[in-house]
Design a protein around this motif. Sequence first.
Motif, PDB file in Angstrom:
ATOM      1  N   ASP A  24     -46.197  41.945 -18.654  1.00  0.00           N
ATOM      2  CA  ASP A  24     -46.554  41.955 -20.072  1.00  0.00           C
ATOM      3  C   ASP A  24     -47.968  42.448 -20.378  1.00  0.00           C
ATOM      4  O   ASP A  24     -48.372  42.449 -21.543  1.00  0.00           O
ATOM      5  CB  ASP A  24     -46.309  40.594 -20.724  1.00  0.00           C
ATOM      6  CG  ASP A  24     -44.833  40.218 -20.730  1.00  0.00           C
ATOM      7  OD1 ASP A  24     -43.986  41.133 -20.757  1.00  0.00           O
ATOM      8  OD2 ASP A  24     -44.526  39.020 -20.702  1.00  0.00           O
ATOM      9  N   TYR A  25     -48.739  42.890 -19.378  1.00  0.00           N
ATOM     10  CA  TYR A  25     -49.953  43.642 -19.697  1.00  0.00           C
ATOM     11  C   TYR A  25     -49.474  44.955 -20.300  1.00  0.00           C
ATOM     12  O   TYR A  25     -48.424  45.482 -19.913  1.00  0.00           O
ATOM     13  CB  TYR A  25     -50.782  43.932 -18.436  1.00  0.00           C
ATOM     14  CG  TYR A  25     -51.687  42.803 -18.029  1.00  0.00           C
ATOM     15  CD1 TYR A  25     -53.034  42.835 -18.321  1.00  0.00           C
ATOM     16  CD2 TYR A  25     -51.193  41.698 -17.339  1.00  0.00           C
ATOM     17  CE1 TYR A  25     -53.881  41.801 -17.942  1.00  0.00           C
ATOM     18  CE2 TYR A  25     -52.025  40.665 -16.953  1.00  0.00           C
ATOM     19  CZ  TYR A  25     -53.367  40.721 -17.264  1.00  0.00           C
ATOM     20  OH  TYR A  25     -54.199  39.697 -16.888  1.00  0.00           O
ATOM     21  N   ALA A  26     -50.223  45.503 -21.242  1.00  0.00           N
ATOM     22  CA  ALA A  26     -49.752  46.709 -21.921  1.00  0.00           C
ATOM     23  C   ALA A  26     -50.898  47.645 -22.258  1.00  0.00           C
ATOM     24  O   ALA A  26     -51.970  47.196 -22.683  1.00  0.00           O
ATOM     25  CB  ALA A  26     -49.020  46.333 -23.201  1.00  0.00           C
ATOM     26  N   PHE A  27     -50.680  48.933 -22.041  1.00  0.00           N
ATOM     27  CA  PHE A  27     -51.583  49.938 -22.569  1.00  0.00           C
ATOM     28  C   PHE A  27     -51.205  50.141 -24.026  1.00  0.00           C
ATOM     29  O   PHE A  27     -50.050  50.438 -24.341  1.00  0.00           O
ATOM     30  CB  PHE A  27     -51.450  51.257 -21.800  1.00  0.00           C
ATOM     31  CG  PHE A  27     -52.186  51.250 -20.496  1.00  0.00           C
ATOM     32  CD1 PHE A  27     -53.560  51.421 -20.459  1.00  0.00           C
ATOM     33  CD2 PHE A  27     -51.516  51.073 -19.304  1.00  0.00           C
ATOM     34  CE1 PHE A  27     -54.255  51.405 -19.258  1.00  0.00           C
ATOM     35  CE2 PHE A  27     -52.189  51.064 -18.098  1.00  0.00           C
ATOM     36  CZ  PHE A  27     -53.567  51.230 -18.080  1.00  0.00           C
ATOM     37  N   VAL A  28     -52.164  49.946 -24.913  1.00  0.00           N
ATOM     38  CA  VAL A  28     -51.865  50.011 -26.342  1.00  0.00           C
ATOM     39  C   VAL A  28     -52.656  51.102 -27.058  1.00  0.00           C
ATOM     40  O   VAL A  28     -52.396  51.362 -28.229  1.00  0.00           O
ATOM     41  CB  VAL A  28     -52.104  48.640 -27.022  1.00  0.00           C
ATOM     42  CG1 VAL A  28     -51.114  47.614 -26.491  1.00  0.00           C
ATOM     43  CG2 VAL A  28     -53.523  48.150 -26.821  1.00  0.00           C
ATOM     44  N   ASP A  29     -53.598  51.742 -26.403  1.00  0.00           N
ATOM     45  CA  ASP A  29     -54.313  52.898 -26.952  1.00  0.00           C
ATOM     46  C   ASP A  29     -54.255  54.009 -25.921  1.00  0.00           C
ATOM     47  O   ASP A  29     -54.392  53.762 -24.723  1.00  0.00           O
ATOM     48  CB  ASP A  29     -55.787  52.569 -27.229  1.00  0.00           C
ATOM     49  CG  ASP A  29     -55.996  51.796 -28.521  1.00  0.00           C
ATOM     50  OD1 ASP A  29     -55.085  51.810 -29.367  1.00  0.00           O
ATOM     51  OD2 ASP A  29     -57.059  51.188 -28.666  1.00  0.00           O
TER      52      ASP A  29
END
Length: 86
Positions: A24-29
Amino acid sequence: SYSAQDYEYVELQNVGSVALNLKDYAFVDGIDFTFPDTLLAPGAFGVIVKNLAAFQSRYGTTLTPLGVYGGSLDHAGDTLRLRSPL
């Protein structure tokens, strides 16, 4: 035939002394990607790729990517933001 963007990847390394669960870690940019339930051992590297077939055609299949991301990297420089799970 693949475009230059198809060969792109992001490499991560666990520089800590214990295994890191990336779930659930996520790259969001910059790019879009949420990690599945994945353990990254101390000192281990992992990659996420733009196009799995292109990556494997260039780098082989000995390294299994952690996943395929959406979006694309800016060749003039990009800011990536990794969000921790809530």
